[in-house]
Design a protein around this motif. Structure first.
Motif, PDB file in Angstrom:
ATOM      1  N   VAL A 178      27.681  35.404  42.459  1.00  0.00           N
ATOM      2  CA  VAL A 178      27.746  34.140  43.191  1.00  0.00           C
ATOM      3  C   VAL A 178      28.322  33.051  42.291  1.00  0.00           C
ATOM      4  N   VAL A 179      29.288  32.303  42.840  1.00  0.00           N
ATOM      5  CA  VAL A 179      29.899  31.180  42.127  1.00  0.00           C
ATOM      6  C   VAL A 179      29.736  29.926  42.987  1.00  0.00           C
ATOM      7  N   SER A 180      29.879  28.763  42.355  1.00  0.00           N
ATOM      8  CA  SER A 180      29.662  27.518  43.089  1.00  0.00           C
ATOM      9  C   SER A 180      30.741  27.267  44.130  1.00  0.00           C
ATOM     10  N   GLY A 181      31.981  27.644  43.862  1.00  0.00           N
ATOM     11  CA  GLY A 181      33.050  27.473  44.839  1.00  0.00           C
ATOM     12  C   GLY A 181      33.407  26.034  45.125  1.00  0.00           C
ATOM     13  N   ARG A 182      33.052  25.124  44.247  1.00  0.00           N
ATOM     14  CA  ARG A 182      33.349  23.704  44.441  1.00  0.00           C
ATOM     15  C   ARG A 182      34.235  23.223  43.289  1.00  0.00           C
ATOM     16  N   PRO A 183      35.515  23.591  43.310  1.00  0.00           N
ATOM     17  CA  PRO A 183      36.399  23.178  42.225  1.00  0.00           C
ATOM     18  C   PRO A 183      36.685  21.683  42.277  1.00  0.00           C
ATOM     19  N   GLY A 184      36.858  21.088  41.129  1.00  0.00           N
ATOM     20  CA  GLY A 184      37.099  19.653  41.047  1.00  0.00           C
ATOM     21  C   GLY A 184      38.477  19.229  41.506  1.00  0.00           C
TER      22      GLY A 184
ATOM     23  N   THR B 145      30.737  34.462  46.979  1.00  0.00           N
ATOM     24  CA  THR B 145      30.449  35.687  46.240  1.00  0.00           C
ATOM     25  C   THR B 145      31.769  36.372  45.928  1.00  0.00           C
ATOM     26  N   ILE B 146      32.000  36.617  44.647  1.00  0.00           N
ATOM     27  CA  ILE B 146      33.224  37.300  44.232  1.00  0.00           C
ATOM     28  C   ILE B 146      32.860  38.653  43.629  1.00  0.00           C
ATOM     29  N   PRO B 147      33.740  39.639  43.770  1.00  0.00           N
ATOM     30  CA  PRO B 147      33.442  40.951  43.208  1.00  0.00           C
ATOM     31  C   PRO B 147      33.621  40.985  41.696  1.00  0.00           C
ATOM     32  N   VAL B 148      32.739  41.703  41.034  1.00  0.00           N
ATOM     33  CA  VAL B 148      32.844  41.949  39.588  1.00  0.00           C
ATOM     34  C   VAL B 148      32.963  43.461  39.417  1.00  0.00           C
ATOM     35  N   ARG B 149      34.031  43.881  38.773  1.00  0.00           N
ATOM     36  CA  ARG B 149      34.254  45.313  38.556  1.00  0.00           C
ATOM     37  C   ARG B 149      34.045  45.633  37.086  1.00  0.00           C
TER      38      ARG B 149
ATOM     39  N   LYS C  90      34.438  42.422  26.163  1.00  0.00           N
ATOM     40  CA  LYS C  90      35.627  41.577  26.026  1.00  0.00           C
ATOM     41  C   LYS C  90      36.551  41.729  27.228  1.00  0.00           C
ATOM     42  N   ARG C  91      36.700  42.944  27.741  1.00  0.00           N
ATOM     43  CA  ARG C  91      37.533  43.163  28.916  1.00  0.00           C
ATOM     44  C   ARG C  91      36.900  42.505  30.134  1.00  0.00           C
ATOM     45  N   THR C  92      35.590  42.608  30.269  1.00  0.00           N
ATOM     46  CA  THR C  92      34.885  41.962  31.380  1.00  0.00           C
ATOM     47  C   THR C  92      35.049  40.443  31.297  1.00  0.00           C
ATOM     48  N   GLN C  93      35.023  39.891  30.093  1.00  0.00           N
ATOM     49  CA  GLN C  93      35.228  38.446  29.901  1.00  0.00           C
ATOM     50  C   GLN C  93      36.640  38.040  30.337  1.00  0.00           C
ATOM     51  N   ARG C  94      37.639  38.817  29.962  1.00  0.00           N
ATOM     52  CA  ARG C  94      39.018  38.516  30.375  1.00  0.00           C
ATOM     53  C   ARG C  94      39.143  38.557  31.897  1.00  0.00           C
ATOM     54  N   GLN C  95      38.511  39.545  32.523  1.00  0.00           N
ATOM     55  CA  GLN C  95      38.553  39.650  33.986  1.00  0.00           C
ATOM     56  C   GLN C  95      37.844  38.459  34.638  1.00  0.00           C
ATOM     57  N   ALA C  96      36.747  38.025  34.052  1.00  0.00           N
ATOM     58  CA  ALA C  96      36.004  36.882  34.597  1.00  0.00           C
ATOM     59  C   ALA C  96      36.845  35.610  34.519  1.00  0.00           C
ATOM     60  N   LEU C  97      37.527  35.409  33.411  1.00  0.00           N
ATOM     61  CA  LEU C  97      38.386  34.231  33.280  1.00  0.00           C
ATOM     62  C   LEU C  97      39.538  34.277  34.277  1.00  0.00           C
ATOM     63  N   ALA C  98      40.103  35.462  34.494  1.00  0.00           N
ATOM     64  CA  ALA C  98      41.205  35.606  35.445  1.00  0.00           C
ATOM     65  C   ALA C  98      40.727  35.407  36.884  1.00  0.00           C
ATOM     66  N   SER C  99      39.476  35.736  37.170  1.00  0.00           N
ATOM     67  CA  SER C  99      38.964  35.624  38.539  1.00  0.00           C
ATOM     68  C   SER C  99      38.589  34.198  38.920  1.00  0.00           C
ATOM     69  N   ASN C 100      38.517  33.285  37.961  1.00  0.00           N
ATOM     70  CA  ASN C 100      38.150  31.895  38.269  1.00  0.00           C
ATOM     71  C   ASN C 100      39.104  31.260  39.277  1.00  0.00           C
ATOM     72  N   ALA C 101      40.339  31.710  39.301  1.00  0.00           N
ATOM     73  CA  ALA C 101      41.310  31.160  40.241  1.00  0.00           C
ATOM     74  C   ALA C 101      40.956  31.477  41.687  1.00  0.00           C
ATOM     75  N   TYR C 102      40.096  32.471  41.908  1.00  0.00           N
ATOM     76  CA  TYR C 102      39.756  32.910  43.258  1.00  0.00           C
ATOM     77  C   TYR C 102      38.371  32.466  43.703  1.00  0.00           C
ATOM     78  N   ASP C 103      37.720  31.603  42.957  1.00  0.00           N
ATOM     79  CA  ASP C 103      36.356  31.191  43.271  1.00  0.00           C
ATOM     80  C   ASP C 103      36.235  30.493  44.630  1.00  0.00           C
ATOM     81  N   ALA C 104      37.283  29.820  45.077  1.00  0.00           N
ATOM     82  CA  ALA C 104      37.187  29.056  46.327  1.00  0.00           C
ATOM     83  C   ALA C 104      37.731  29.812  47.528  1.00  0.00           C
ATOM     84  N   PHE C 105      38.230  31.026  47.362  1.00  0.00           N
ATOM     85  CA  PHE C 105      38.758  31.791  48.483  1.00  0.00           C
ATOM     86  C   PHE C 105      37.629  32.305  49.364  1.00  0.00           C
ATOM     87  N   PRO C 106      37.845  32.332  50.695  1.00  0.00           N
ATOM     88  CA  PRO C 106      36.810  32.849  51.584  1.00  0.00           C
ATOM     89  C   PRO C 106      36.679  34.368  51.474  1.00  0.00           C
TER      90      PRO C 106
END
Length: 85
Positions: free
Chosen positions: A30-36, A51-55, A69-85
């Protein structure tokens, strides 16, 4: 060089891998989904969680630190999708 959240998610992913006898698992985070950068977001009312998927996909011979470290890179890359339905 990883966050506590990434540590917990990686541990959870490895635990799910063990329980499911699989090297590849997906679960929701679960992410806040409220980008500034949304115009007028400070005046909006409502539930913005998402809710975004974590693989977590382990590779043969990979250490836990490398997986984190790979999971961290994926998490940073997924931030762009936090507001998508």
């Amino acid at each position: 060089q990883v966050t506590i959240n990434t540590l917990i998610q990686t541990v959870w992913g490895v635990l799910l891998q063990k329980y499911n006898n699989s090297s590849d698992v997906v679960f929701g985070s679960v992410v806040s989904g409220r980008p500034g950068d949304i115009p007028g977001v400070e005046y909006m009312i409502g539930l913005f969680i998402n809710t975004i998927p974590v693989r977590v996909q382990s590779e043969q011979g990979e250490t836990f630190a490398e997986l984190m470290k790979r999971t961290q890179r994926q998490a940073l890359a997924s931030n762009a999708y936090d507001a998508f339905p």
